[in-house]
Write a protein that holds these residues in place. Structure first.
Motif, PDB file in Angstrom:
ATOM      1  N   GLY A 140      20.841-150.676  83.429  1.00  0.00           N
ATOM      2  CA  GLY A 140      19.726-151.591  83.558  1.00  0.00           C
ATOM      3  C   GLY A 140      18.877-151.293  84.776  1.00  0.00           C
ATOM      4  N   PRO A 141      18.003-152.225  85.163  1.00  0.00           N
ATOM      5  CA  PRO A 141      17.076-151.969  86.272  1.00  0.00           C
ATOM      6  C   PRO A 141      17.773-151.825  87.623  1.00  0.00           C
ATOM      7  N   ASN A 142      18.961-152.409  87.758  1.00  0.00           N
ATOM      8  CA  ASN A 142      19.736-152.304  88.999  1.00  0.00           C
ATOM      9  C   ASN A 142      21.102-151.714  88.686  1.00  0.00           C
ATOM     10  N   ARG A 143      21.511-150.770  89.531  1.00  0.00           N
ATOM     11  CA  ARG A 143      22.817-150.142  89.349  1.00  0.00           C
ATOM     12  C   ARG A 143      23.470-149.932  90.715  1.00  0.00           C
ATOM     13  N   THR A 176      17.486-149.878  92.913  1.00  0.00           N
ATOM     14  CA  THR A 176      16.629-150.957  92.451  1.00  0.00           C
ATOM     15  C   THR A 176      15.179-150.611  92.759  1.00  0.00           C
ATOM     16  N   GLY A 177      14.307-150.868  91.821  1.00  0.00           N
ATOM     17  CA  GLY A 177      12.894-150.575  92.030  1.00  0.00           C
ATOM     18  C   GLY A 177      12.636-149.120  92.363  1.00  0.00           C
ATOM     19  N   ASN A 178      13.410-148.217  91.731  1.00  0.00           N
ATOM     20  CA  ASN A 178      13.301-146.774  91.982  1.00  0.00           C
ATOM     21  C   ASN A 178      13.600-146.404  93.439  1.00  0.00           C
ATOM     22  N   ASN A 228      21.474-158.141  86.897  1.00  0.00           N
ATOM     23  CA  ASN A 228      20.436-157.738  85.939  1.00  0.00           C
ATOM     24  C   ASN A 228      20.026-158.884  85.020  1.00  0.00           C
ATOM     25  N   TYR A 231      17.013-160.900  85.951  1.00  0.00           N
ATOM     26  CA  TYR A 231      15.685-160.324  85.741  1.00  0.00           C
ATOM     27  C   TYR A 231      15.170-160.558  84.323  1.00  0.00           C
ATOM     28  N   THR A 232      16.019-161.129  83.482  1.00  0.00           N
ATOM     29  CA  THR A 232      15.614-161.386  82.081  1.00  0.00           C
ATOM     30  C   THR A 232      15.328-162.864  81.848  1.00  0.00           C
TER      31      THR A 232
END
Length: 233
Positions: A140-143, A176-178, A228, A231-232
């Motif tokens: 997901g967006p955070n790992r 997170t956030g690239n 994660n 964020y949904t």
């Protein structure tokens, strides 16, 4: 004249036999390298620690484990792998046509990820474009990203010098956030997230008795998956 004729015939026989041998040699080379330069194009692994060195340079031991690698979108399974975390090399062991073991460093030019010992690793570029190998937890967006390393220490005892590898150590990060952001404890962990999410993450840590410095991979995977979900909503 007879001598000259015989010499010419001998030359052509030798040339033809050499051609056959060359063809056979090329076939054997192709067999050894599996006809796939994407996998077998690395340098030979030749790192040998100093004599009388305690420990080893590997992630968890000198034994090679069955695993898989993904290169240019292609996954190769059932490979004998080990991870040298002192030099940051992924090592592949294979047998040549004579049955002898060979070790090569899998090139990181196209290596995307690998798995062994039930763990997943990815090659990820940081903001300064430096590629590093990270153990990855979650999707997901955070790992969660763990960077594993060892040091080689020199000890002088009664006039003798001995080397020893430290135990495996991990640097803890959140992707997170690239961005790859480090954390040290529970507070610095939840501080990496938006102010609207920190209270929920802090409560989750407290209710589940999680200490991020000591928590298992399973607990940390569940934690980042919970993050994660925030964020949904």
């Amino acid at each position: 004249m007879t001598f000259l004729f015989g010499t010419v015939i001998s030359f052509f026989l030798f040339f033809n036999m050499s051609g056959i041998s060359a063809q056979q040699f090329n076939i054997k080379v192709a067999d050894v390298y599996g006809l796939d330069p994407s996998l077998y194009n690395g340098r030979h692994y030749t790192f040998f620690p100093p004599q009388n060195t305690e420990g080893n340079q590997y992630f968890s031991g000198v034994r090679f484990e069955t695993g898989s690698v993904t290169i240019r979108g292609v996954t190769y399974n059932e490979l004998a792998l080990n991870y040298d975390i002192y030099n940051q090399y992924l090592i592949l062991e294979y047998k040549n046509n004579l049955g002898a073991a060979n070790l090569i460093i899998i090139s990181d030019a196209w290596l995307a990820s690998f798995s062994f010992k039930g763990l997943n690793f990815e090659i990820i570029s940081s903001q300064d474009t430096l590629k590093q190998i990270y153990q990855v937890l979650g999707e997901g967006p955070n790992r969660i990203l763990y960077f594993w390393k060892k040091n080689l220490n020199l000890e002088s005892i009664q006039g003798s010098k001995n080397h020893d590898f430290s135990s495996a150590r991990k640097e803890m990060n959140v992707y997170t956030g690239n961005q790859i952001l480090k954390y040290r404890n529970n507070k610095t962990f939840y501080s990496l997230f938006g102010s609207d999410k920190r209270i929920a993450i802090k409560d989750y840590l407290r209710k589940n008795h999680i200490n991020v410095k000591k928590a298992s991979d399973q607990k940390m995977t569940e934690l980042i998956l919970f993050c994660n979900t925030l964020y949904t909503k």
